[in-house]
Design an enzyme around this catalytic site. Structure first.
Site, PDB file in Angstrom:
ATOM      1  N   ASP A   1       0.943  -1.228  -0.036  1.00  0.00           N
ATOM      2  CA  ASP A   1      -0.021   0.068   0.077  1.00  0.00           C
ATOM      3  C   ASP A   1       0.814   1.005  -0.009  1.00  0.00           C
ATOM      4  O   ASP A   1       0.583   2.408   0.764  1.00  0.00           O
ATOM      5  CB  ASP A   1      -0.979  -0.202   1.118  1.00  0.00           C
ATOM      6  CG  ASP A   1      -2.166   0.635   1.112  1.00  0.00           C
ATOM      7  OD1 ASP A   1      -2.397   1.098  -0.146  1.00  0.00           O
ATOM      8  OD2 ASP A   1      -2.887   1.134   1.942  1.00  0.00           O
TER       9      ASP A   1
ATOM     10  N   LYS B   1       1.817   4.733  -1.138  1.00  0.00           N
ATOM     11  CA  LYS B   1       1.227   5.878  -1.672  1.00  0.00           C
ATOM     12  C   LYS B   1       1.828   7.103  -0.802  1.00  0.00           C
ATOM     13  O   LYS B   1       2.138   6.941   0.334  1.00  0.00           O
ATOM     14  CB  LYS B   1       0.046   5.387  -1.758  1.00  0.00           C
ATOM     15  CG  LYS B   1      -0.882   5.379  -0.464  1.00  0.00           C
ATOM     16  CD  LYS B   1      -2.428   5.161  -0.729  1.00  0.00           C
ATOM     17  CE  LYS B   1      -3.112   4.660   0.588  1.00  0.00           C
ATOM     18  NZ  LYS B   1      -4.634   4.444   0.350  1.00  0.00           N
TER      19      LYS B   1
ATOM     20  N   ASN C   1       0.382   7.428   2.843  1.00  0.00           N
ATOM     21  CA  ASN C   1       0.856   6.675   3.620  1.00  0.00           C
ATOM     22  C   ASN C   1       2.488   6.801   4.173  1.00  0.00           C
ATOM     23  O   ASN C   1       3.134   6.376   5.002  1.00  0.00           O
ATOM     24  CB  ASN C   1       0.943   5.211   3.494  1.00  0.00           C
ATOM     25  CG  ASN C   1      -0.558   4.823   3.376  1.00  0.00           C
ATOM     26  OD1 ASN C   1      -1.458   5.281   4.345  1.00  0.00           O
ATOM     27  ND2 ASN C   1      -0.748   3.602   2.996  1.00  0.00           N
TER      28      ASN C   1
HETATM   29  P1  ATP Z   1      -6.140   3.318   3.745  1.00  0.00           P
HETATM   30  O1  ATP Z   1      -7.855   3.575   3.411  1.00  0.00           O
HETATM   31  O2  ATP Z   1      -5.385   3.905   3.046  1.00  0.00           O
HETATM   32  O3  ATP Z   1      -5.830   1.833   3.865  1.00  0.00           O
HETATM   33  P2  ATP Z   1      -6.468   3.118   6.653  1.00  0.00           P
HETATM   34  O4  ATP Z   1      -7.777   3.102   6.889  1.00  0.00           O
HETATM   35  O5  ATP Z   1      -5.718   1.785   6.708  1.00  0.00           O
HETATM   36  O6  ATP Z   1      -6.105   3.743   5.176  1.00  0.00           O
HETATM   37  P3  ATP Z   1      -4.197   4.420   7.745  1.00  0.00           P
HETATM   38  O7  ATP Z   1      -3.726   4.895   6.366  1.00  0.00           O
HETATM   39  O8  ATP Z   1      -3.551   3.776   8.572  1.00  0.00           O
HETATM   40  O9  ATP Z   1      -5.754   4.433   7.802  1.00  0.00           O
HETATM   41  O10 ATP Z   1      -4.240   6.184   8.392  1.00  0.00           O
HETATM   42  C1  ATP Z   1      -5.096   7.178   7.696  1.00  0.00           C
HETATM   43  C2  ATP Z   1      -4.221   8.303   7.877  1.00  0.00           C
HETATM   44  O11 ATP Z   1      -4.134   8.765   9.456  1.00  0.00           O
HETATM   45  C3  ATP Z   1      -2.834   8.306   7.390  1.00  0.00           C
HETATM   46  O12 ATP Z   1      -3.084   8.344   5.790  1.00  0.00           O
HETATM   47  C4  ATP Z   1      -2.173   9.384   7.964  1.00  0.00           C
HETATM   48  O13 ATP Z   1      -2.684  10.774   7.425  1.00  0.00           O
HETATM   49  C5  ATP Z   1      -2.796   9.428   9.432  1.00  0.00           C
HETATM   50  N1  ATP Z   1      -1.952   8.876  10.244  1.00  0.00           N
HETATM   51  C6  ATP Z   1      -1.763   7.332  10.188  1.00  0.00           C
HETATM   52  N2  ATP Z   1      -0.824   7.157  11.096  1.00  0.00           N
HETATM   53  C7  ATP Z   1      -0.297   8.005  11.623  1.00  0.00           C
HETATM   54  C8  ATP Z   1       0.530   8.158  12.514  1.00  0.00           C
HETATM   55  N3  ATP Z   1       1.374   7.347  13.242  1.00  0.00           N
HETATM   56  N4  ATP Z   1       0.918   9.747  13.058  1.00  0.00           N
HETATM   57  C9  ATP Z   1       0.274  10.766  12.369  1.00  0.00           C
HETATM   58  N5  ATP Z   1      -0.829  10.424  11.254  1.00  0.00           N
HETATM   59  C10 ATP Z   1      -0.892   9.298  11.280  1.00  0.00           C
END
Ligand code: ATP
Length: 324
Positions: free
Chosen positions: A125, A127, A130
């Site tokens: 993933d 991008k 992330n």
């Molecule tokens: P996706 O739909 O891309 O799979 P997801 O539901 O798995 O997303 P994440 O990508 O893990 O969720 O987190 C969403 C957003 O939260 C990230 O793109 C980032 O902006 C923010 N984020 C995630 N982890 C952190 C962190 N450790 N510190 C600050 N911001 C974070």
């Protein structure tokens, strides 16, 4: 430990599977990013796998996991708070990066991916959303929700179709066996986006994006150096067996590419190279580098919040690139 040990300060992110909250631990006053995953969310994304992978890795350019706990409905991953925002935010708001800045971030991202592959983990993933910027200006990769620990016995490949459409390698789109090479394809897309400020296969029509990934010729703006064009085109090689990084010693092949000739990877790993940009922040709770569409959301976790409420834009198993 439970969510009651934390004060929820802001919503800072939301993806297809989860919501991410900036929280303060009540006993210590420390800020953490807590990813809240609904246990009944998509089966594509196994919350436990994400937690296991994060637990198994300590790397300067991969987000650190401090704690994980669960309630009957949710899993909570308490991560270090990386407060400089996504590279996506920086490019959308401040434009494309200089080639030296791209080289610096690309080299750090490379070290993170190389480490994952060395542990048999396909990230799946990669991008701009992330890849986060820490307050010291170094990158941190987050979101291991789609990552997969490849089994030695299955010839290190899988046919599952997961990820974000814009970053999917042709073999993934075609439903063919794919593995670590798909990460290097996405890496090529990310380098192009950082350098050019737009996507190499851009279209506002999703079918056209698929078509472009499979068939179109990538055109490079004049400001791209021959070395940058060469490394991108080698990552965007449609035949995975010819792609840069395809050999067993994938890291070596990439490290020695002329695009990275000025990088000392040992110094880089040890954070001995000064980052080209340091996000200006007032304090640890400053959320200026996060989109207001998240930070202005109410900070309550309602007991009735469903998996659908936690999700973002979803179409046929993909999440949209971009946030509207
Ligand atoms: P996706 O739909 O891309 O799979 P997801 O539901 O798995 O997303 P994440 O990508 O893990 O969720 O987190 C969403 C957003 O939260 C990230 O793109 C980032 O902006 C923010 N984020 C995630 N982890 C952190 C962190 N450790 N510190 C600050 N911001 C974070």
């Amino acid at each position: 430990m439970s969510i009651n040990d934390f004060e929820i300060h802001k919503v800072i992110g939301r993806g297809k599977f989860a919501k991410v909250l900036l929280c303060i631990q009540k006993s210590t006053g420390t800020a953490y990013a807590i990813k809240v995953l609904h246990k009944t969310a998509e089966d594509q994304c196994d919350p436990q796998t994400e937690s296991n992978i994060l637990r198994s890795i300590v790397h300067p350019f991969i987000v650190g996991l401090h704690y994980a706990f669960q309630s009957p409905e949710r899993l909570y991953l308490v991560m270090e708070y990386v407060n400089g925002g996504e590279l996506y935010f920086h490019i959308c708001n401040f434009g494309r990066f200089s080639e030296d800045r791209v080289r610096f971030y690309a080299a750090e991202i490379f070290l993170a991916i190389e480490c994952l592959h060395g542990k048999g983990i396909a990230y799946r993933d990669l991008k701009l959303e992330n890849i986060l910027l820490a307050k010291d200006g170094h990158v941190k990769i987050t979101d291991f929700g789609l990552s997969k620990q490849e089994e030695e016995s299955d010839d290190s490949s899988t046919v599952s179709l997961v990820g974000t459409l814009e970053y999917l390698a042709p073999e993934v789109i075609c439903g063919l066996e794919n593995s670590f090479g798909a990460d290097w394809w996405a890496f090529g897309v990310v380098i192009f986006e950082m350098l050019c400020g737009y996507h190499p296969f851009y279209s506002d029509d999703r079918e056209q994006i698929r078509y472009n990934i499979l068939h179109s010729v990538v055109e490079y703006p004049d400001h791209c150096s021959p070395e940058s064009k060469d490394i991108i085109s080698r990552f965007l090689q449609r035949n995975p067996s010819l792609r840069l990084g395809a050999s067993a010693a994938d890291g070596l092949e990439i490290r020695s590419h002329p695009f990275f000739s000025s990088i000392d990877f040992t110094k880089l790993f040890n954070k001995e190279i000064l980052p080209p940009f340091r996000p200006e922040l007032d304090n640890d709770l400053d959320v200026r580098f996060f989109d207001e569409m998240f930070t202005e959301e109410p900070t309550v976790l309602t007991p009735t919040e469903s998996a659908a409420d936690l999700g973002g834009n979803e179409v046929a198993g993909f999440s949209f690139h971009g946030k509207g």
